[in-house]
Scaffold this active site. Structure first.
Site, mmCIF file in Angstrom:
data_model
loop_
_atom_site.group_PDB
_atom_site.id
_atom_site.type_symbol
_atom_site.label_atom_id
_atom_site.label_comp_id
_atom_site.label_asym_id
_atom_site.label_seq_id
_atom_site.Cartn_x
_atom_site.Cartn_y
_atom_site.Cartn_z
ATOM 1 N N LYS A 56 -23.360 -13.602 0.359
ATOM 2 C CA LYS A 56 -22.136 -14.050 -0.319
ATOM 3 C C LYS A 56 -22.337 -14.041 -1.832
ATOM 4 O O LYS A 56 -23.411 -14.397 -2.326
ATOM 5 C CB LYS A 56 -21.800 -15.458 0.181
ATOM 6 C CG LYS A 56 -20.536 -16.082 -0.388
ATOM 7 C CD LYS A 56 -20.337 -17.473 0.226
ATOM 8 C CE LYS A 56 -19.058 -18.146 -0.251
ATOM 9 N NZ LYS A 56 -18.844 -19.449 0.416
ATOM 10 N N SER A 101 -14.594 -19.906 2.719
ATOM 11 C CA SER A 101 -14.618 -18.956 1.619
ATOM 12 C C SER A 101 -15.643 -17.828 1.815
ATOM 13 O O SER A 101 -15.656 -16.872 1.051
ATOM 14 C CB SER A 101 -14.937 -19.692 0.309
ATOM 15 O OG SER A 101 -16.233 -20.289 0.355
ATOM 16 N N SER A 133 -16.682 -23.463 4.965
ATOM 17 C CA SER A 133 -16.663 -22.053 4.573
ATOM 18 C C SER A 133 -17.543 -21.105 5.376
ATOM 19 O O SER A 133 -17.483 -19.897 5.181
ATOM 20 C CB SER A 133 -17.023 -21.927 3.090
ATOM 21 O OG SER A 133 -15.995 -22.475 2.307
#
Length: 431
Positions: free
Chosen positions: A35, A112, A136
């Site tokens: 990420k 996210s 997330s």
């Protein structure tokens, strides 16, 4: 961006080989993606927003969690798209595009850690790293039909990771099968290999399952039958989690919504828990990023009202912060007492099927409200949580979640390995 071939999941693709070519390493032969919230030496950490990338230099060092994975023998294939400033669980990004949910292309991928979930769900990498503050990792794992793990708070270093709210931030990960999930977890947690385990009890949070829009039998029945088959029916227990939280977490009183006693679309004590979580999250987010937001005034897109909610956080009054910390302490004690050493709590991961892309914000807000009442349980207690995919319902991915007390991460990973083959059989038989 080659959206067709890579599902729009990457901010950049590259090949970063492990530090050693030894085949004896625990993650040897596996590929992973990271990420865009983790520092990697020589790369700008973008945090989901072009203005953040523009105003920050390339990282000088690599986050310890990423280094641990590389030292474990895995090969990194790139960095993945995320929601702006990690401030959404939807997965839509107006600047870089929304990664395509490989199991349901007309639905959001969840965020996210959207790109990290998509690369695993689309079979582009064996596993991936994400972060989970308010949900997330867990939400995109559920929406993309894969495994996701949020570890106990504080057991894996978040150094070199852009913070959202330090009281809740964790490094999590995704995988398509429980064996890889466990291998990655054991490398990150630096704990021994898995061995079969037996839960002392598995408690089903009946009130939470009643709030789900997916028939509870479709989610619970496979789990119940699997536990009965493997461990015996005496292990199964049932509880109203909302009542336990209301009785055992007195500091929540000031977070109850005045005049709202309806349990039709929420459980009041869990809605209060969610409110406490978001209060402390906003406070810490403002402390971390408020000055940068006020100075730079970044272009933040309208998806999931992120721009609106970011400014709301920056302008929020610092009220009830000490009480939030009391809530954390009380909830951890209450759930530790409930579960004991080898107990597990079963809850829905999210309250329904993945929302459609570009869902009306008002509709989405109601869904988010219920989702956070489930997600806040592990967040505020600091407990570990695993998301287990349960196949498809109405052609969309569904999941169930198991929680264990703080520090029981190895036990929970082993339990999923022990349970999953039987659970998969049971789920197939329900179709």
């Amino acid at each position: 961006m080659e959206k067709d071939s890579d599902y729009g999941a990457f901010t950049e693709k590259f090949l970063l080989q492990p530090n050693s070519s030894s085949h004896d390493l625990p993650l040897s032969g596996l590929t992973f993606a990271v990420k865009d919230i983790f520092d990697m030496a020589g790369y700008v950490t973008g945090f989901g927003n072009p203005d953040w990338a523009r105003t920050h230099p390339a990282a000088e060092s690599t986050a310890p969690s990423v280094s641990t994975i590389l030292e474990g023998g895995a090969t990194c294939i790139g960095r993945t798209i995320m929601d702006e400033m990690a401030y959404s669980i939807n997965g839509e990004n107006n600047h870089y595009g929304t990664p395509v949910n490989p199991r349901a292309p007309d639905r959001v991928p969840g965020g996210s850690s959207s790109g990290s979930a998509v690369v695993v769900g689309a079979d582009l990498a064996d596993f991936s790293l994400g972060t989970d503050t308010g949900g997330s990792v867990r939400v995109p794992a559920s929406y993309c039909g894969i495994f996701g793990f949020r570890p106990s708070h504080g057991v894996i270093s978040t150094s070199g990771v852009v913070p959202l709210a330090q009281s809740f931030d964790t490094v999590g990960w995704f995988a398509r099968d429980p064996v890889v999930l466990s291998r990655v977890g054991r490398a990150l947690l630096q704990i021994p290999d898995a061995h079969p385990v037996r839960p002392a009890q598995l408690i089903i949070a009946e009130d939470c399952f009643q709030l789900s829009s997916i028939p509870s039998d479709r989610v619970k029945q496979g789990l119940v039958h699997s536990v009965e088959k493997l461990f015996g029916g005496h292990v199964l227990k049932h509880a109203n989690l909302g009542d336990i939280v209301k009785d055992k977490v007195p500091s929540l009183n000031c977070f109850f919504e005045k005049g709202n006693t309806s349990q039709e679309d929420n459980i009041p004590s869990l809605a209060a828990l969610s409110s406490a979580m978001r209060t402390l999250e906003r406070h810490e987010f403002k402390n971390n990023h408020g000055e940068w937001i006020i100075t730079v005034r970044p272009d933040i897109g309208p998806a999931d009202r992120i721009n609106e909610r970011v400014w709301e956080a920056v302008r929020a009054a610092d009220e009830n912060i000490d009480i939030c910390h009391s809530v954390k302490t009380e909830l951890c004690a209450a759930l530790t007492e409930l579960l004991g050493d080898a107990g597990v709590l079963a809850i829905p991961t999210v309250p329904g099927l993945p929302p459609k892309l570009r869902t009306d914000p008002t509709t989405l807000e109601k869904y988010r409200h219920t989702a956070f009442s489930f997600l806040s349980i592990a967040v505020v207690s600091g407990f570990c949580q695993v998301v287990i995919p349960l196949g498809m319902y109405e052609d969309l991915p569904v999941s169930v979640s198991l929680l264990a007390k703080h520090g029981s991460d190895g036990f929970l990973l082993s339990l999923v390995e022990t349970l999953y083959a039987t659970l998969k059989e049971q789920v197939e038989s329900l179709k």
